[in-house]
Design an enzyme around this catalytic site. Structure first.
Site, short mmCIF file in Angstrom:
data_model
loop_
_atom_site.label_atom_id
_atom_site.label_comp_id
_atom_site.label_asym_id
_atom_site.label_seq_id
_atom_site.Cartn_x
_atom_site.Cartn_y
_atom_site.Cartn_z
N LYS A 154 0.85 -1.27 0.10
CA LYS A 154 0.15 -0.11 -0.23
C LYS A 154 0.81 1.17 -0.06
CE LYS A 154 -3.14 3.07 2.67
NZ LYS A 154 -3.67 3.07 3.82
N ALA A 200 -9.62 5.48 3.87
CA ALA A 200 -9.36 6.72 4.79
C ALA A 200 -10.68 7.51 4.85
CB ALA A 200 -8.62 7.84 4.38
#
Length: 256
Positions: A98, A185
């Site tokens: 990531k 997020a």
């Protein structure tokens, strides 16, 4: 595999991916991971004791059960992120990463120019790159064209819990993407996760929404159910929105 999806060369059934930071304890983290049903677990390379010289978060994660996803969190330049990704690959023996390159310390928004630069380097080195990016359809397309195996637009700033601030941009990204789109997020509660899945996203990656909840284990289960419900609703096809009501039991067409 029922409703499975691929990230690079790997296939998964759980569409909820979870982080490992901010939990009150490693024991609670372990229970929350279990309750989430996740198959992918992120590990911030720069914040974890990788060499196991002392107690490490990794001691509490079953590497046989979960796919570990190294995360270049807290990197502020392309070079930092590239070095951190290489370290994660060696320590965790995976080519998945990531990719984060933060551009602003206050908002934690990504530096998309540096992100694209790092992504191109890592793809050439054989990494399967999952980049954390703004909800910018143009940048999402560039990252896909660079060879990233997924694109991960934010719903809102990291840790904010604001939910999806711009669903229309996410929809544009979904319309053109040929790789999985994973919201990353800003998810604060179960309804945020369900909303993202109802748009057609392939999955959700979250950490703070679970780890900082009053009861992380229960919230992990709630997020799991929300992702499943949102996915099922998307596949089922919602009714069109209408300005006026329509009777569910019409009087026309009845046999007298």
């Amino acid at each position: 595999m029922a409703d499975s999806f691929k990230i690079g060369t790997r296939e998964f059934t759980s569409r909820l991916m979870v982080g490992t930071g901010k939990y009150p304890s490693n024991e609670i983290m372990k229970k929350a991971l279990d309750a989430s049903g996740a198959e992918i677990v992120t590990v911030a390379v720069r914040r974890v004791n990788l060499d196991r010289t002392g107690e490490s978060m990794l001691d509490h994660i079953d590497a046989e059960r979960y796919t570990l996803l190294p995360n270049t969190a807290a990197c502020y330049t392309a070079d930092e992120a590239i070095r951190t990704a290489r370290l994660g690959r060696e320590a965790l023996e995976t080519d998945l990463v990531k990719l984060e390159v933060i551009g602003d310390q206050k908002t934690l928004f990504p530096d998309n120019e540096a992100l694209l630069e790092a992504a191109r380097v890592l793809v050439k080195e054989g990494f399967q790159v999952m980049p954390y990016t703004n909800d910018d359809p143009v940048m999402a397309k560039k990252l896909e064209e660079a060879g990233c195996v997924a694109v991960m637009p934010l719903a809102a700033p990291i840790g904010s819990g604001l939910g999806i601030r711009n669903p229309h941009n996410i929809m544009i990204i979904l319309e053109s993407a040929r790789v999985p789109v994973i919201v990353d997020a800003g998810v604060g509660t179960a309804s945020d996760a369900a909303a993202a899945m109802e748009l057609g996203c392939c999955g959700i990656l979250m950490n703070t929404g679970i780890a900082s909840a009053k009861d992380p284990v229960s919230m992990a289960r709630a997020m799991n159910l929300a992702v499943e419900a949102g996915r099922l609703a998307y596949l089922s096809g919602r009714i069109p929105r209408k300005l006026y009501g329509a009777a569910s039991s019409p009087l026309t067409g009845l046999i007298e």
